[in-house]
Design a protein around this motif. Structure first.
Motif, PDB file in Angstrom:
ATOM      1  N   ASP A 263       0.663  -1.092  -0.166  1.00  0.00           N
ATOM      2  CA  ASP A 263      -0.100  -0.044  -0.105  1.00  0.00           C
ATOM      3  C   ASP A 263       0.963   1.265  -0.057  1.00  0.00           C
ATOM      4  O   ASP A 263       0.322   2.200   0.102  1.00  0.00           O
ATOM      5  CB  ASP A 263      -0.918  -0.016   1.092  1.00  0.00           C
ATOM      6  CG  ASP A 263      -1.871  -1.066   0.988  1.00  0.00           C
ATOM      7  OD1 ASP A 263      -2.695  -1.347  -0.087  1.00  0.00           O
ATOM      8  OD2 ASP A 263      -2.266  -1.776   2.228  1.00  0.00           O
ATOM      9  N   ARG A 264       2.269   0.920   0.080  1.00  0.00           N
ATOM     10  CA  ARG A 264       3.118   2.317   0.003  1.00  0.00           C
ATOM     11  C   ARG A 264       3.051   2.971  -1.392  1.00  0.00           C
ATOM     12  O   ARG A 264       3.015   2.073  -2.649  1.00  0.00           O
ATOM     13  CB  ARG A 264       4.459   1.906   0.620  1.00  0.00           C
ATOM     14  CG  ARG A 264       4.438   1.383   1.795  1.00  0.00           C
ATOM     15  CD  ARG A 264       5.948   1.192   2.257  1.00  0.00           C
ATOM     16  NE  ARG A 264       7.095   2.243   1.852  1.00  0.00           N
ATOM     17  CZ  ARG A 264       7.426   3.093   2.578  1.00  0.00           C
ATOM     18  NH1 ARG A 264       6.968   3.105   3.755  1.00  0.00           N
ATOM     19  NH2 ARG A 264       8.225   3.806   2.258  1.00  0.00           N
ATOM     20  N   ASP A 265       3.226   4.320  -1.544  1.00  0.00           N
ATOM     21  CA  ASP A 265       3.535   4.868  -2.632  1.00  0.00           C
ATOM     22  C   ASP A 265       4.578   4.495  -3.610  1.00  0.00           C
ATOM     23  O   ASP A 265       4.553   4.703  -4.665  1.00  0.00           O
ATOM     24  CB  ASP A 265       3.400   6.455  -2.727  1.00  0.00           C
ATOM     25  CG  ASP A 265       2.145   7.031  -1.924  1.00  0.00           C
ATOM     26  OD1 ASP A 265       0.973   6.359  -2.080  1.00  0.00           O
ATOM     27  OD2 ASP A 265       2.301   8.061  -1.104  1.00  0.00           O
ATOM     28  N   ASP A 266       5.616   4.027  -2.726  1.00  0.00           N
ATOM     29  CA  ASP A 266       6.753   3.631  -3.647  1.00  0.00           C
ATOM     30  C   ASP A 266       6.684   2.214  -3.783  1.00  0.00           C
ATOM     31  O   ASP A 266       7.891   1.731  -3.911  1.00  0.00           O
ATOM     32  CB  ASP A 266       7.953   4.061  -2.858  1.00  0.00           C
ATOM     33  CG  ASP A 266       8.153   3.815  -1.320  1.00  0.00           C
ATOM     34  OD1 ASP A 266       7.083   3.055  -0.945  1.00  0.00           O
ATOM     35  OD2 ASP A 266       9.203   3.826  -0.760  1.00  0.00           O
ATOM     36  N   TYR A 267       5.894   1.542  -3.700  1.00  0.00           N
ATOM     37  CA  TYR A 267       5.700   0.153  -3.982  1.00  0.00           C
ATOM     38  C   TYR A 267       6.477  -0.503  -5.265  1.00  0.00           C
ATOM     39  O   TYR A 267       7.156  -1.372  -5.070  1.00  0.00           O
ATOM     40  CB  TYR A 267       4.503  -0.370  -4.020  1.00  0.00           C
ATOM     41  CG  TYR A 267       3.974  -1.987  -4.356  1.00  0.00           C
ATOM     42  CD1 TYR A 267       4.536  -2.778  -3.512  1.00  0.00           C
ATOM     43  CD2 TYR A 267       4.137  -2.388  -5.569  1.00  0.00           C
ATOM     44  CE1 TYR A 267       4.356  -4.257  -3.816  1.00  0.00           C
ATOM     45  CE2 TYR A 267       3.935  -3.575  -6.114  1.00  0.00           C
ATOM     46  CZ  TYR A 267       4.091  -4.701  -4.913  1.00  0.00           C
ATOM     47  OH  TYR A 267       4.107  -5.863  -5.318  1.00  0.00           O
TER      48      TYR A 267
END
Length: 354
Positions: A263-267
């Motif tokens: 769920d991280r923006d930098d996935y």
């Protein structure tokens, strides 16, 4: 295939498979026909070799470790320097690194001679790496490791001072790639949090490269630990990011890590830096007898062993042999069974790790 190298880099170029390897810092990047494509496997031979050169291990002074998946003791076997050389000269020049498996640092009398040969031979430069317990790490041994190894990992057990003192001894000698290996299990959860806290405040760890979390495998006659739940594993990763702590993980843990950061923006960036199981795709394992199975954790799973020392042509007799191709297909098939953010992810085809 075009393979070139100098004192700093080794590069491989072909239509569908390419890599750059920096010998000085260990940085490695791989791509396929385009930068956006990833090859399924290395067609010209493995990039990394895991090699067991001793099964002799007395633990960390209090007897054999109960969680040892190999169930090693103070009685075992060593690979000789001559046998190592025979195997080494069978391997293709695409090989970039060897991660040596050894119990006691002084168990194999040829250990440092073997590592020196990796760097200084007429066949191929290969960076030697090793994981140690830290127990018995004298100043003499530390100096040898610092002069020969690309990276050294120190396994963290109780008492933790053995590990931390070993890290300091190696980083004080100028080593940049010194890591701590910490087994992740339900019983070690608090210790995993503790080592990340110590990494921020313990002066002995100020030059530590990273803490590498290792997934628990359900193997070993003495192993009675339990795997860590998904939420707790996510807590570890979240804690590391929140506190800017450098962490890594073994390839067995990649699906767990990707699930934790999905769920991280930098996935997408993190996914590109993650390498799921690579056995017989990009990596290779050879045991103390000179025989290969997909990885050290699968020696007890009945896979056909191939004697690398006795092969005539490594690519034909080993890398493209039917047993290796069969496992390669089995591993690649797991991609359809493991999906994170709508994308496939290779996962262990044998053990319920996740």
């Amino acid at each position: 295939m075009d393979l070139k190298e100098n004192s700093i880099v080794k590069i491989c170029r072909s239509k569908d498979y390419n890599y750059n390897f920096n010998k000085k810092v260990g940085y490695f990047e791989r791509w396929g026909r385009t930068l956006e494509e990833d090859p399924d496997y290395a067609p010209f031979g493995p990039e990394i070799l895991d090699m067991e050169i001793s099964t002799i291990c007395n633990g960390i002074g209090s007897g054999p470790c109960k969680w040892c998946y190999k169930s090693n003791t103070g009685v075992g076997e060593n690979m000789s320097f001559e046998k190592f050389k025979t195997i080494f000269h069978k391997l293709p020049k695409t090989l970039t690194q060897i991660a040596f498996g050894i119990g006691d640092i002084d168990s194999n009398p040829d250990f440092f001679r073997i590592m020196d040969y990796c760097r200084n031979n007429e066949h191929n430069f290969v960076a030697p790496n090793v994981t140690i317990t830290g127990f018995g790490l004298t100043n003499e041994y530390a100096n040898k490791l610092a002069s020969l190894c690309g990276a050294v990992s120190v396994s963290m057990y109780d008492p933790k001072d053995i590990c931390y003192d070993a890290v300091k001894k190696l980083t004080d000698l100028g080593m940049k790639q010194v890591n701590i290996h910490r087994l992740v299990a339900d019983e070690t959860y608090e210790a995993c949090l503790e080592v990340m806290g110590d990494a921020q405040y313990d002066e002995r760890l100020k030059d530590l490269n990273a803490i590498v979390f290792l997934a628990l495998k359900p193997i070993g006659d003495r192993n009675n630990l339990n795997k860590l739940g998904t939420e707790k594993y996510k807590n570890l990763i979240d804690y590391a990011f929140k506190n800017n702590i450098r962490v890594g993980f073994d390839s067995c843990s990649a699906p767990m890590f990707l699930e934790a950061v999905k769920d991280r923006d930098d996935y997408k960036e993190l996914a590109e830096l993650s390498e799921p199981c690579e056995s017989y795709l990009f990596s290779f394992y050879i045991n103390v007898e000179g025989k290969t199975t997909p990885c050290s954790f699968l020696e007890q799973k009945g896979y056909k062993e191939i004697d690398v020392a006795e092969c005539g042509d490594f690519i034909k007799d080993v890398w493209e042999s039917q047993p290796v191709k069969d496992f390669r297909s089995k591993l690649l098939d797991t991609t359809d069974k493991c999906s994170i953010n709508g994308e496939g992810c290779r996962s262990c085809p044998e053990y319920d790790i996740y």
